[in-house]
Design an enzyme around this catalytic site. Structure first.
Site, PDB file in Angstrom:
ATOM      1  N   TYR A  19       0.767  -1.549   0.398  1.00  0.00           N
ATOM      2  CA  TYR A  19      -0.035   0.047  -0.090  1.00  0.00           C
ATOM      3  C   TYR A  19       0.893   1.316  -0.016  1.00  0.00           C
ATOM      4  CZ  TYR A  19      -3.857  -3.232   1.705  1.00  0.00           C
ATOM      5  OH  TYR A  19      -4.565  -4.171   2.337  1.00  0.00           O
ATOM      6  N   LYS A  44       1.047  -6.367   5.476  1.00  0.00           N
ATOM      7  CA  LYS A  44       1.304  -7.960   5.322  1.00  0.00           C
ATOM      8  C   LYS A  44       2.767  -8.070   4.583  1.00  0.00           C
ATOM      9  CE  LYS A  44      -3.464  -7.897   4.582  1.00  0.00           C
ATOM     10  NZ  LYS A  44      -3.966  -5.531   5.006  1.00  0.00           N
ATOM     11  N   HIS A  77       0.467 -11.339   1.737  1.00  0.00           N
ATOM     12  CA  HIS A  77      -0.793 -10.556   1.501  1.00  0.00           C
ATOM     13  C   HIS A  77      -1.190 -11.786  -0.213  1.00  0.00           C
ATOM     14  CE1 HIS A  77      -1.621  -6.688   0.952  1.00  0.00           C
ATOM     15  NE2 HIS A  77      -3.307  -6.990   0.302  1.00  0.00           N
TER      16      HIS A  77
END
Length: 167
Positions: A19, A44, A77
């Site tokens: 992210y 993650k 993830h």
């Protein structure tokens, strides 16, 4: 916005290396008056960092970026680096061994998976010392993934929703 969310009462922060916002979240955590132990922080390991050593490095980067010394939950993830990856089972098992080591060392309070289906979990469970505690999946009224949720329940894994209201 993260600082405002914490001040408004949010206590669970779900992020990931992918992210690209861990540093900003870490800055907000530092500025917040809420003690770290009152927050639940998830991150993650991204699919390009699967494998034992890469997972350790990814985890250490996440801790540094988040300006914390532990995570409440750390997830794999994605189960595969690429759709055509042939050695994904070994990569997942090596990644899981790294996560088990970090868990045993007290650096992570819970370890789990994200976006895993039963055919991904079965080979991982065959070699795991510690069962995954969570599987974070897309889960909402329009997509309940009964097959996945049933498998998780049978194996004592909590299902955590991402996109709980759909898209």
């Amino acid at each position: 916005i993260v600082l405002k969310a914490i001040e408004a009462g949010y206590r669970l922060i779900d992020t990931a290396a992918f992210y690209d916002n861990e540093e900003q979240i870490g800055e907000s955590l530092q500025k917040s008056s809420v003690p770290r132990e009152e927050l639940f922080l998830t991150s993650k390991v991204w699919k390009t960092n699967l494998g034992y050593d890469k997972t350790i490095r990814s985890f250490e980067r996440s801790l540094k970026n988040l300006k914390t010394d532990y995570l409440d939950l750390f997830l794999i993830h994605w189960p595969k680096n690429h759709l055509d990856t042939q050695d994904w089972i070994q990569e997942d098992q090596d990644t899981w061994r790294a996560m088990e080591m970090l868990y045993k060392a007290g650096k992570i309070r819970a370890i789990g998976l994200s976006n895993f289906y039963p055919h991904h979990m079965i080979p991982l469970l065959e070699n795991a010392e510690i069962k995954p505690m969570v599987n974070q999946i897309e889960f909402h009224p329009g997509f309940t993934q009964k097959y996945v949720t049933d498998y998780c329940k049978e194996n004592d894994m909590i299902v955590e929703a991402w996109s709980p209201l759909g898209r």
